[in-house]
Design a protein around this motif. Structure first.
Motif, short mmCIF file in Angstrom:
data_model
loop_
_atom_site.label_atom_id
_atom_site.label_comp_id
_atom_site.label_asym_id
_atom_site.label_seq_id
_atom_site.Cartn_x
_atom_site.Cartn_y
_atom_site.Cartn_z
N ALA A 1 66.36 7.51 -39.08
CA ALA A 1 65.31 8.63 -39.72
C ALA A 1 64.70 7.91 -40.83
O ALA A 1 65.45 7.59 -41.97
CB ALA A 1 65.89 9.79 -40.09
N SER B 1 62.65 17.17 -39.19
CA SER B 1 62.07 17.19 -37.78
C SER B 1 63.04 16.99 -36.71
O SER B 1 63.10 17.92 -35.72
CB SER B 1 60.81 16.24 -37.62
OG SER B 1 60.31 16.69 -36.13
N ASP C 1 61.27 13.90 -44.05
CA ASP C 1 60.57 14.86 -43.19
C ASP C 1 60.99 14.65 -41.52
O ASP C 1 61.12 15.33 -40.77
CB ASP C 1 59.12 14.56 -43.20
CG ASP C 1 58.55 15.45 -44.55
OD1 ASP C 1 59.09 16.24 -45.07
OD2 ASP C 1 57.38 14.60 -44.95
N GLU C 2 61.11 13.21 -41.20
CA GLU C 2 61.53 12.90 -39.74
C GLU C 2 63.11 13.55 -39.59
O GLU C 2 63.23 13.92 -38.80
CB GLU C 2 61.65 11.32 -39.74
CG GLU C 2 61.93 10.96 -38.14
CD GLU C 2 62.18 9.62 -38.13
OE1 GLU C 2 62.58 9.10 -36.94
OE2 GLU C 2 61.70 8.65 -38.99
N TYR C 3 64.05 13.36 -40.74
CA TYR C 3 65.13 13.79 -40.56
C TYR C 3 65.20 15.54 -40.27
O TYR C 3 65.79 15.93 -39.46
CB TYR C 3 65.90 13.74 -41.86
CG TYR C 3 67.20 14.26 -41.76
CD1 TYR C 3 68.47 13.83 -41.12
CD2 TYR C 3 67.54 15.50 -42.55
CE1 TYR C 3 69.53 14.37 -41.17
CE2 TYR C 3 68.85 16.18 -42.55
CZ TYR C 3 70.10 15.46 -42.00
OH TYR C 3 71.30 16.22 -41.82
#
Length: 64
Positions: free
Chosen positions: A27, A35, A31-33
């Protein structure tokens, strides 16, 4: 194997893929984590609903 079993298996496969992605540290941002964690949470909810449906359908079939 019925349609619900296929859905459960596909959900399990996607969960394993997402967990592996997180565990490997891929990640790239918080923010990706977040999501991915949200996606995992959603898949776990869907998996629970699918298992409940499978159980209830089995009970209904036995009742008929």
């Amino acid at each position: 194997m019925d349609a619900l079993d296929v859905l459960i298996q596909q959900t399990d496969d996607k969960l394993a893929q997402l967990k592996e992605h997180l565990a490997s540290g891929r990640a790239v941002s918080f923010d990706e984590y977040k999501s991915i964690c949200g996606e995992i949470r959603g898949l776990l909810i869907v998996r629970g609903y699918t298992l409940d449906l499978k159980k209830n359908l089995a009970l209904y079939r036995d009742w008929e």
